[in-house]
Scaffold this motif. Structure first.
Motif, PDB file in Angstrom:
ATOM      1  N   ASP A  42     -10.303  10.487   0.383  1.00  0.00           N
ATOM      2  CA  ASP A  42      -9.327  11.142  -0.477  1.00  0.00           C
ATOM      3  C   ASP A  42      -8.405  12.034   0.334  1.00  0.00           C
ATOM      4  O   ASP A  42      -8.838  12.678   1.308  1.00  0.00           O
ATOM      5  CB  ASP A  42     -10.016  11.982  -1.542  1.00  0.00           C
ATOM      6  CG  ASP A  42     -10.765  11.131  -2.568  1.00  0.00           C
ATOM      7  OD1 ASP A  42     -10.413   9.946  -2.709  1.00  0.00           O
ATOM      8  OD2 ASP A  42     -11.713  11.660  -3.197  1.00  0.00           O
ATOM      9  N   GLU A  75      -5.824   5.453  -0.288  1.00  0.00           N
ATOM     10  CA  GLU A  75      -7.237   5.823  -0.301  1.00  0.00           C
ATOM     11  C   GLU A  75      -8.163   4.609  -0.344  1.00  0.00           C
ATOM     12  O   GLU A  75      -9.292   4.658   0.151  1.00  0.00           O
ATOM     13  CB  GLU A  75      -7.528   6.747  -1.501  1.00  0.00           C
ATOM     14  CG  GLU A  75      -6.985   8.156  -1.351  1.00  0.00           C
ATOM     15  CD  GLU A  75      -5.560   8.305  -1.849  1.00  0.00           C
ATOM     16  OE1 GLU A  75      -5.084   9.442  -1.975  1.00  0.00           O
ATOM     17  OE2 GLU A  75      -4.907   7.272  -2.123  1.00  0.00           O
ATOM     18  N   LYS A  76      -7.696   3.507  -0.941  1.00  0.00           N
ATOM     19  CA  LYS A  76      -8.523   2.295  -0.985  1.00  0.00           C
ATOM     20  C   LYS A  76      -8.627   1.643   0.388  1.00  0.00           C
ATOM     21  O   LYS A  76      -9.536   0.853   0.644  1.00  0.00           O
ATOM     22  CB  LYS A  76      -7.940   1.315  -1.997  1.00  0.00           C
ATOM     23  CG  LYS A  76      -8.113   1.772  -3.446  1.00  0.00           C
ATOM     24  CD  LYS A  76      -7.678   0.705  -4.436  1.00  0.00           C
ATOM     25  CE  LYS A  76      -7.921   1.180  -5.867  1.00  0.00           C
ATOM     26  NZ  LYS A  76      -7.493   0.148  -6.870  1.00  0.00           N
ATOM     27  N   ILE A  77      -7.682   1.968   1.275  1.00  0.00           N
ATOM     28  CA  ILE A  77      -7.746   1.475   2.651  1.00  0.00           C
ATOM     29  C   ILE A  77      -8.628   2.397   3.496  1.00  0.00           C
ATOM     30  O   ILE A  77      -9.454   1.945   4.293  1.00  0.00           O
ATOM     31  CB  ILE A  77      -6.333   1.409   3.268  1.00  0.00           C
ATOM     32  CG1 ILE A  77      -5.424   0.480   2.444  1.00  0.00           C
ATOM     33  CG2 ILE A  77      -6.400   0.974   4.732  1.00  0.00           C
ATOM     34  CD1 ILE A  77      -5.809  -0.962   2.478  1.00  0.00           C
ATOM     35  N   THR A  78      -8.440   3.718   3.321  1.00  0.00           N
ATOM     36  CA  THR A  78      -9.142   4.683   4.171  1.00  0.00           C
ATOM     37  C   THR A  78     -10.532   5.033   3.656  1.00  0.00           C
ATOM     38  O   THR A  78     -11.362   5.544   4.415  1.00  0.00           O
ATOM     39  CB  THR A  78      -8.325   5.989   4.274  1.00  0.00           C
ATOM     40  OG1 THR A  78      -8.203   6.583   2.966  1.00  0.00           O
ATOM     41  CG2 THR A  78      -6.945   5.722   4.853  1.00  0.00           C
ATOM     42  N   ASN A  79     -10.765   4.787   2.332  1.00  0.00           N
ATOM     43  CA  ASN A  79     -12.008   5.260   1.701  1.00  0.00           C
ATOM     44  C   ASN A  79     -12.172   6.768   1.893  1.00  0.00           C
ATOM     45  O   ASN A  79     -13.279   7.282   2.092  1.00  0.00           O
ATOM     46  CB  ASN A  79     -13.239   4.525   2.260  1.00  0.00           C
ATOM     47  CG  ASN A  79     -13.203   3.049   1.954  1.00  0.00           C
ATOM     48  OD1 ASN A  79     -12.853   2.641   0.842  1.00  0.00           O
ATOM     49  ND2 ASN A  79     -13.559   2.229   2.935  1.00  0.00           N
ATOM     50  N   VAL A 110       0.862  -1.177   0.000  1.00  0.00           N
ATOM     51  CA  VAL A 110       0.000   0.000   0.000  1.00  0.00           C
ATOM     52  C   VAL A 110       0.897   1.225   0.000  1.00  0.00           C
ATOM     53  O   VAL A 110       1.932   1.242   0.684  1.00  0.00           O
ATOM     54  CB  VAL A 110      -0.903   0.027   1.254  1.00  0.00           C
ATOM     55  CG1 VAL A 110      -1.810   1.249   1.224  1.00  0.00           C
ATOM     56  CG2 VAL A 110      -1.711  -1.239   1.357  1.00  0.00           C
ATOM     57  N   THR A 154       1.370   5.807  -1.112  1.00  0.00           N
ATOM     58  CA  THR A 154       0.767   7.133  -1.231  1.00  0.00           C
ATOM     59  C   THR A 154       1.479   7.946  -2.299  1.00  0.00           C
ATOM     60  O   THR A 154       2.671   7.752  -2.574  1.00  0.00           O
ATOM     61  CB  THR A 154       0.891   7.914   0.095  1.00  0.00           C
ATOM     62  OG1 THR A 154       2.276   8.123   0.385  1.00  0.00           O
ATOM     63  CG2 THR A 154       0.256   7.156   1.252  1.00  0.00           C
ATOM     64  N   ILE A 207      -1.324  -0.684  -4.210  1.00  0.00           N
ATOM     65  CA  ILE A 207      -2.626  -0.043  -4.155  1.00  0.00           C
ATOM     66  C   ILE A 207      -2.502   1.245  -3.372  1.00  0.00           C
ATOM     67  O   ILE A 207      -1.614   1.415  -2.539  1.00  0.00           O
ATOM     68  CB  ILE A 207      -3.696  -0.960  -3.519  1.00  0.00           C
ATOM     69  CG1 ILE A 207      -3.331  -1.295  -2.066  1.00  0.00           C
ATOM     70  CG2 ILE A 207      -3.870  -2.227  -4.336  1.00  0.00           C
ATOM     71  CD1 ILE A 207      -4.421  -2.039  -1.335  1.00  0.00           C
ATOM     72  N   SER A 208      -3.415   2.185  -3.643  1.00  0.00           N
ATOM     73  CA  SER A 208      -3.334   3.489  -2.992  1.00  0.00           C
ATOM     74  C   SER A 208      -3.891   3.412  -1.582  1.00  0.00           C
ATOM     75  O   SER A 208      -4.779   2.595  -1.286  1.00  0.00           O
ATOM     76  CB  SER A 208      -4.110   4.535  -3.797  1.00  0.00           C
ATOM     77  OG  SER A 208      -5.495   4.295  -3.704  1.00  0.00           O
TER      78      SER A 208
END
Length: 510
Positions: A56, A50-54, A30, A32, A47-48
């Motif tokens: 932006d 943001e896909k973990i935190t949902n 993961v 950034t 993966i970004s």
């Protein structure tokens, strides 16, 4: 389920290869911003965040990893059932490896034209937060902040050597790193001269074979952004590594020679005390004066010269054993002569004034003393003649030279000099009369002793020093004054026909 590795770095050296190594060992990566782009461009299936935190990133990137889904994943203790149930209920996966290095604050403030706005924008918030969280939970999380640790981690992973000691080692390294980072920020922002908390940070230059003595361990550290004119900025051209005592002596030599920028000057130093100082219209003549000051003590000494070393001066220095020669530069011919000796250390330093904003720190048991540097440069314009006899113009030059030399001698300190050469140095005696006797004994055999003056780093507590000096041919003396028995010294000077001058400034050096 794959292990989760969070990578977010400013220094991207080796990060793509490291990420590929992690992927090959069943980690999901993961990342950034710029790190994510570098990884994806390098063929990593990252993966970004943001896909973990949902969520932006926002505020121009100031907020992207400061999120419960990141920090809960890092901080959850694997041996705590409540922790693990809580993150499971929130659909949060544990993060097993955190690899972060920080915004380049140091590199930013090193820029000559840096603004406060630019410096503050390079204060990392999310990075230290992730590092500290991972280091706090280091029994469960691998935390890496140094690019030099990538290969070591992979080696240990493959050898199944990720033991508790290694986890703790990485965690301690993180807290040292973030503490140093914060200390540098605090130093940059602090305007108070002596703040309520003193936050200093240093970086290791080298481990040393031993310290002041062979049974003492030692290492040499420098400031993160060393002063331009300092040993930390020196370039070693030749010779073996500096020892603990070499570093201290070389530093002392640099401080002394900074007193005499107007002319070519040579300082010979031994055990933190000058044994010879000479100034002249050319470097060779200055060397001759410094050498003749004390041709015995200079053996095995440290030499500082404030002009480029030429061939003639190098040949003179080559004739005796010297530990270190420091100068702004060496001509090729001079270097070739001096480098014939395997053990001599040859160093260049960017000569200039000592930073007046800097402080001197001295450790004591259980604490530290901090003070302004003694950068008061003595001139005859500030002297007060207190005797009936008036010093000559040449004596006034010598008195100023003497005061600028004696301030670098260990107290109690006495120096006998002419206007451009030390003749005798009395250092570190428990009483001033003994220092006076030592300095005069060394000086009175010199052919130009008839031009000599005597300088003292502090006042005379009684008139014995004036009397001894006068009876041994000294015609002018400079001391700070300020003793309750000053009048005794003045009376003795008048009785014996000596010019006595008060400088008004004490120069103790302990």
């Amino acid at each position: 389920m794959k292990k989760l590795a969070l990578l977010s770095v400013s220094d991207k050296t080796g990060i793509v290869d490291f990420a590929k190594q992690l992927e090959a060992r069943d980690y999901e990566v993961v990342s950034t911003g710029g790190t994510l782009k570098a990884l994806v461009d390098g063929g990593v299936k990252a993966i970004s965040v943001e896909k973990i935190t949902n969520f932006d990133e926002m505020l121009d990137g100031r907020v992207k990893t400061l999120h419960p889904r990141i920090h809960a994943g890092i901080l959850a203790r694997r041996d705590n059932e409540t922790h693990m149930q809580q993150i499971a209920d929130q659909g949060i996966n544990p993060i097993d490896l955190v690899c972060v290095n920080l915004y380049p604050f140091k590199e930013t403030i090193e820029k000559p034209s840096v603004t406060d706005e630019e410096a503050i924008e390079n204060i990392d918030i999310g990075g230290p937060s992730m590092l500290r969280a991972a280091a706090k939970n280091s029994q469960d999380v691998i935390v890496i902040t140094d690019v030099n640790d990538y290969a070591e981690f992979i080696k240990r992973y493959d050898a199944d050597q990720l033991d508790a000691d290694y986890h703790r080692h990485l965690a301690a390294k993180v807290f040292r790193h973030t503490a140093a980072y914060d200390a540098l920020i605090a130093q940059y922002l602090t305007k108070e001269e002596f703040p309520e908390k003193l936050t200093l940070t240093y970086e290791k230059v080298q481990d040393m074979r031993y310290g002041e003595n062979s049974h003492q361990k030692a290492a040499y550290y420098s400031e993160p952004i060393p002063e331009k004119y300092s040993l930390a900025n020196a370039k070693q051209l030749h010779g073996k590594e500096l020892s603990y005592n070499n570093v201290r002596d070389a530093d002392a030599a640099l401080r002394i020679i900074a007193e005499f920028p107007e002319q070519p000057a040579v300082v010979a130093l031994k055990h933190m005390n000058p044994c010879g100082i000479g100034t002249a219209d050319d470097l060779l003549s200055a060397w001759n004066l410094a050498y003749e000051s004390d041709p015995i003590s200079i053996f095995g000494g440290i030499i500082a010269l404030n002009r480029e070393v030429d061939l003639a001066t190098a040949e003179k220095m080559h004739a005796i054993f010297l530990e270190i020669v420091i100068a702004p530069s060496f001509t090729d011919e001079a270097y070739d002569v001096l480098a014939k000796k395997k053990n001599i250390r040859l160093l260049t330093v960017p000569f200039g004034p000592i930073d007046a904003k800097g402080k001197d720190e001295v450790s004591v048991l259980g604490g530290m003393l901090v003070q302004d540097r003694d950068l008061l440069h003595e001139t005859a314009a500030n002297f007060k003649v207190v005797s009936k006899v008036q010093p000559t113009a040449e004596q006034l030059k010598a008195l100023a030279f003497g005061q600028n030399a004696v301030k670098h001698v260990k107290s109690n300190a006495i120096v006998v000099t002419t206007a451009n050469q030390t003749l005798g140095v009395g250092a570190g005696q428990p009483n001033r009369i003994d220092s006076t006797k030592i300095a005069i004994e060394k000086a009175e055999t010199k052919p130009n002793y008839d031009q000599a003056i005597l300088a003292s780093d502090a006042f005379f507590p009684m008139d014995d020093c004036v009397e001894f000096a006068a009876k041994h041919g000294i015609k002018a003396i400079v001391e700070p004054g300020g003793s309750i028995k000053d009048q005794d010294s003045i009376a003795k000077a008048d009785e014996l026909g000596v010019a006595l001058v008060f400088s008004g400034a004490r120069h103790f050096k302990h």
